[in-house]
Design a protein around this motif. Structure first.
Motif, PDB file in Angstrom:
ATOM      1  N   CYS A  22      -4.626   8.397  -7.868  1.00 28.48           N
ATOM      2  CA  CYS A  22      -5.292   7.150  -7.482  1.00 28.48           C
ATOM      3  C   CYS A  22      -4.624   6.630  -6.218  1.00 28.48           C
ATOM      4  N   ALA A  23      -5.323   6.757  -5.122  1.00 26.60           N
ATOM      5  CA  ALA A  23      -4.804   6.286  -3.845  1.00 26.60           C
ATOM      6  C   ALA A  23      -5.253   4.849  -3.620  1.00 26.60           C
ATOM      7  N   THR A  28      -0.149  -2.123  -4.218  1.00 31.42           N
ATOM      8  CA  THR A  28      -0.579  -3.153  -5.167  1.00 31.42           C
ATOM      9  C   THR A  28       0.344  -3.306  -6.367  1.00 31.42           C
ATOM     10  N   TYR A  29       1.108  -2.268  -6.701  1.00 32.71           N
ATOM     11  CA  TYR A  29       1.839  -2.284  -7.969  1.00 32.71           C
ATOM     12  C   TYR A  29       3.014  -3.242  -7.951  1.00 32.71           C
ATOM     13  N   ALA A  75       5.721   5.832  -1.420  1.00 33.29           N
ATOM     14  CA  ALA A  75       5.480   6.148  -0.014  1.00 33.29           C
ATOM     15  C   ALA A  75       4.005   6.427   0.258  1.00 33.29           C
ATOM     16  N   LYS A  76       3.315   6.919  -0.744  1.00 35.94           N
ATOM     17  CA  LYS A  76       1.899   7.274  -0.573  1.00 35.94           C
ATOM     18  C   LYS A  76       0.961   6.230  -1.171  1.00 35.94           C
TER      19      LYS A  76
END
Length: 125
Positions: A22-23, A28-29, A75-76
């Motif tokens: 899930c990109a 947001t986390y 990082a992603k």
């Protein structure tokens, strides 16, 4: 506005494994719950894994505990769902979600404001 894009679904035989990704358009986390949900035809949407805000801890329902693992790559801006020992009853559309609606809980769809488009997982016996 947060955009979420899932990938990694497919067809697999029982006992197999898949990893969903899930990109997110933003990190947001740090302030939101991040969750994976699934919905099979004729059934309600079910939370299968989630991170609490800040990814400090996670939660799973009994139906997938010890088989599914949620993880992230900061990082992603990507959250993963590793699914092992898949069963035919795991067949569903899988959705990634983010949010922090007041009064919600980690595995409740009510909590989440943003949803991806879903990716299909099919497990054959």
């Amino acid at each position: 506005q947060v955009q979420l894009v899932e990938s990694g679904g497919g067809s697999v035989q029982a006992g197999g494994a898949l990893r969903l990704s899930c990109a997110s358009s933003s990190a947001t986390y740090s302030t939101n719950y991040m969750g994976w949900f699934r919905q099979a035809p004729g059934k309600e949407r079910e939370g299968v894994a989630c991170f609490y805000p800040g990814a400090s801890s996670m939660s799973y329902p009994d139906s997938v505990k010890d088989r599914f693992t949620i993880s992230r790559d900061s990082a992603k801006n990507t959250v993963y769902l590793q699914m092992n020992s898949l069963k035919p009853e795991d067949t569903a559309m899988y959705y990634c979600a983010a949010g922090r609606r007041y009064g919600g809980s980690c595995l409740s769809s009510y909590t989440y404001n943003y949803w991806g488009q879903g990716t299909q997982v099919t497990v054959s016996s």
